[in-house]
Design a protein around this motif. Structure first.
Motif, mmCIF file in Angstrom:
data_model
loop_
_atom_site.group_PDB
_atom_site.id
_atom_site.type_symbol
_atom_site.label_atom_id
_atom_site.label_comp_id
_atom_site.label_asym_id
_atom_site.label_seq_id
_atom_site.Cartn_x
_atom_site.Cartn_y
_atom_site.Cartn_z
ATOM 1 N N SER B 52 5.756 2.211 60.020
ATOM 2 C CA SER B 52 4.834 1.825 61.085
ATOM 3 C C SER B 52 3.830 0.803 60.579
ATOM 4 N N GLN B 88 4.772 4.013 68.419
ATOM 5 C CA GLN B 88 5.462 5.282 68.192
ATOM 6 C C GLN B 88 5.079 6.301 69.265
ATOM 7 N N ASP B 163 8.834 0.779 67.447
ATOM 8 C CA ASP B 163 8.543 1.883 66.539
ATOM 9 C C ASP B 163 9.066 3.184 67.140
HETATM 10 MG MG LIG Z 1 5.551 5.709 62.013
#
Ligand SMILES: [Mg+2]
Ligand SMILES: Nc1ncnc2c1ncn2[C@@H]1O[C@H](COP(=O)(O)OP(=O)(O)OP(=O)(O)O)[C@@H](O)[C@H]1O
Lengths: 390, 261
Positions: B52, B88, B163
């Protein structure tokens, strides 16, 4: 449906079902009202009887008010002054509400016909619609009946304690009819006072709220602004803004301007506090997402920071509203020569108690309406909130 | 190497200050990576290995501690609508409906005019037509994730950084959306960088797979996927690559264990 359902509720449920089926609703999609019907607990016959009694109760008490007012003897020592003889205004006033209640009871009674079906036309949808409307009215009446009854009982008791028995010291507690008459006879100046108060409240509240928004966002956004705003808020915040009234009366070039400042100051503090907290609490990801789309700084403030912290901002605005109403009345009672606060003081000076009470009631009504409008706006703006607005 | 949509990460180091212990944490160390314009690259690696962080640096949300990142030959100094990032966790704005969320993205990137008509088409493709007027909290987790994805797509970025965009979805919806992603990518020809925990997903979607090892984040292996689209999940090539990747990942986590000792 519950397994303990009695025969009445079963037939009820069956009738309900035919109504629901016959409406052109899709089988799987229920309206919110139908859902409530299904989720509601089944009622016993005794429970239903109590419900109907409750629906009738406010109507009965309102008729009792009229009966007492018209037929019970007035307080013996009461010597009517020329201008305050009991009139029929009170009868009309209560009668108006009684008529509305009567109409609602009739509409509700109509729902008892829900099992009636016309031959050859089992799914008469207009009939079903009327039944549904009637059921809705009936439910609403049932829900509101206790509070209506309580209000009417209070009015009944107050009339009894003043006009009928003089238990409450006269002439400090004028009877309701006298208050109504005072409202009517002084309506022009009362209306002007309401208007003046509203304008003062609006200008003070909106300028204070706006200033609070600006300082709150600045302080939440930048550490430098927080450095300067924080001590000011800390020192000035806990002091009631009305403390400054004597100074403002001396310093301000116009009393109106001074009062605006007073109200604005009272609103500024809570709005600044909550807005700052709100902005500081916004998840960073909101800003980051906006930035990946190329949002400008202005957009980050106006399109992200303000809406994201709006629940907090409204908290401050709500606190500010009650502070503003207090400050408004104090300012009008102490200096400003117009508005409802001034009117009350003025009538008190002349021992016109009915007019004083009239003004109190109008103040309550005005502030109630202002707050209702405010909650309406708040509900609309915050409707995105999970779990709704409390 | 200065074509639109290319990414060049040169000797990237990203170190965070650790507020809890007062020390520092090196999330990425000396990482270099080149992505060609229009390429589909996946990044796999165990949790916490800096995936990330790498994506956030490319997006311009974090500045490199050392090294540099070039996109389209230009050093990255901040965010740009040409580089979209699907986070994410969903980052839909809770105060806007699904449609307004997308319009927000289009307005912010000043691309509303050309794409207004496409908004509803995109919403339809994500299966959200009925929920275009719903607020995010009224959607399921997977629906939110899909809405986030189409919000970033609506802007038509040259580079789309994803992500774990399909993390919250059931395997069936996941497969449908994987096909949808491939279709959109082939249609638009933009560069894709996808982070995933799912080895199948990486093999099914990407042309190249980057395997990362944790603490500090490094590239341990780059695997080419020389298969044509659409790919067959049951083919022997597919299975072979899967095994190869799992081995690579296993090696990477062994590295982690060494570091932990
Ligand atoms: Mg991550
Ligand atoms: N803002 C930050 N401040 C301090 N440490 C951070 C920050 N962001 C990430 N880290 C650290 O950097 C390391 C890598 O984090 P990152 O989020 O990139 O992992 P990841 O590979 O995406 O993991 P996952 O697959 O679980 O999402 C972690 O150890 C994390 O604690």
């Amino acid at each position: 449906m519950a397994t303990t359902a009695t025969t009445t509720t079963e037939t009820d449920a069956a009738a309900e079902k035919t109504i629901l089926d016959s409406l052109e609703t899709r089988a799987s999609e229920l309206s919110i009202w139908e859902l409530r019907q299904i989720e509601a607990k089944p009622k016993t016959a005794a429970g239903k009887a109590v419900d109907w009694l409750l629906r009738l109760l406010p109507l009965i008490v309102s008729l009792l008010i009229i009966a007492q007012y018209k037929f019970a003897p007035n307080f013996k020592e009461f010597k009517p002054l020329d201008k305050s003889k009991p009139t029929n205004l009170w009868v009309w006033f209560i009668g108006f509400f009684a008529a509305i209640l009567l109409a609602r009871v009739f509409i509700s009674l109509f729902s008892l016909l829900e099992n009636v079906r016309f031959r050859g036309d089992k799914n008469n949808s207009r009939w079903n619609r009327a039944i549904l409307f009637s059921k809705r009215t009936s439910q609403k009446l049932r829900r509101n009946a206790p509070i209506y009854t309580a209000v009417f009982i209070l009015l009944f008791a107050y009339d009894w304690a003043t006009l009928k028995t003089g238990r409450l010291p006269q002439p400090y507690f004028p009877w309701p009819d006298a208050i109504l008459n005072a409202m009517i006879s002084d309506r022009v100046i009362l209306w002007k006072s309401v208007w003046h108060s509203l304008i003062l409240l609006f200008i003070g509240y909106s300028s204070g709220g706006l200033a609070g928004l600006v300082t709150g966002i600045a302080a939440g956004w930048s550490e430098k602004a927080r450095y300067w705003v924080w001590p000011v808020v800390k020192v000035l915040g806990p002091i009631p803004s009305t403390t400054w009234l004597p100074i403002i009366l001396i310093v301000a070039s116009s009393l109106f301007g001074g009062s605006v400042f007073l109200i604005a100051l009272g609103v500024w503090y809570p709005v600044t506090m909550t807005t700052m907290t709100g902005v500081l609490n916004i998840p960073k990801s909101n800003f980051e997402a906006a930035r990946t789309f190329g949002a400008t700084k202005a957009a980050l403030i106006f399109k992200v920071a303000i809406p994201a912290s709006s629940p907090f901002i409204f908290q401050g605005l709500t606190q500010g509203m009650s502070i503003a109403c207090t400050a408004l009345l104090v300012a009008e009672m102490m200096g400003v020569e117009a508005g409802l606060g001034w009117y009350i003081n003025w009538q008190r000076g002349w021992a016109e108690f009915a007019k004083m009470y009239a003004a109190v009631i109008i103040i309550c009504l005005t502030f109630f309406l202002v707050n209702a409008l405010f909650s309406f706006i708040k509900k609309r703006v915050l409707r995105w909130k999970e779990g709704g607005v409390v | 190497m200065s074509e639109r949509g290319s990414i060049e990460v040169r000797n990237l180091n990203k170190t965070f200050a650790r507020l809890d212990s007062g020390g520092t944490l090196c999330a990425i160390e000396d990482l270099s990576l080149t992505v060609e314009p229009g390429e589909f690259v996946s990044i796999v690696g165990t949790s916490g290995c800096g995936k990330s962080t790498l994506l956030r640096v490319i997006a311009g949300l974090e500045m490199p501690t050392r090294g540099e990142v070039l996109c389209g030959g230009v050093p990255v100094t901040g965010t740009n609508p040409d580089r979209g990032l699907v986070f994410q966790e969903h980052t839909l704005f809770p105060w806007l409906t699904v449609r307004r969320n997308i319009i927000f993205a289009l307005k912010s990137s000043k691309r509303l005019g050309a794409n207004r008509a496409a908004v509803d088409t995109l919403i339809g493709k994500a299966g959200l037509s009925e929920f275009a007027g719903s607020y995010p909290h009224q959607l399921s987790g997977g629906m939110r994730q899909r809405a986030s994805l189409i919000r970033s797509l609506a802007v038509s970025p040259d580079v789309l950084l994803l992500d774990e965009p399909l993390g919250a979805l059931d395997s069936f919806t996941r497969m449908t959306l994987q096909d949808e992603i491939i279709r959109l990518w082939q249609e638009r020809g933009n560069t894709m960088v996808l982070i995933t925990h799912d080895v199948d997903e990486a093999v099914y979607l990407s042309q190249r797979i980057v395997v990362m090892s944790p603490r500090p984040g490094r590239v341990t292996e780059v695997v080419d996927v020389p298969m044509s689209y659409p790919r067959n999940r049951g083919s022997s090539d597919f299975t072979e690559l899967r095994v190869k990747l799992l081995t690579a990942l296993n090696f990477a986590s062994e590295v982690e264990q060494e570091y932990n000792l």
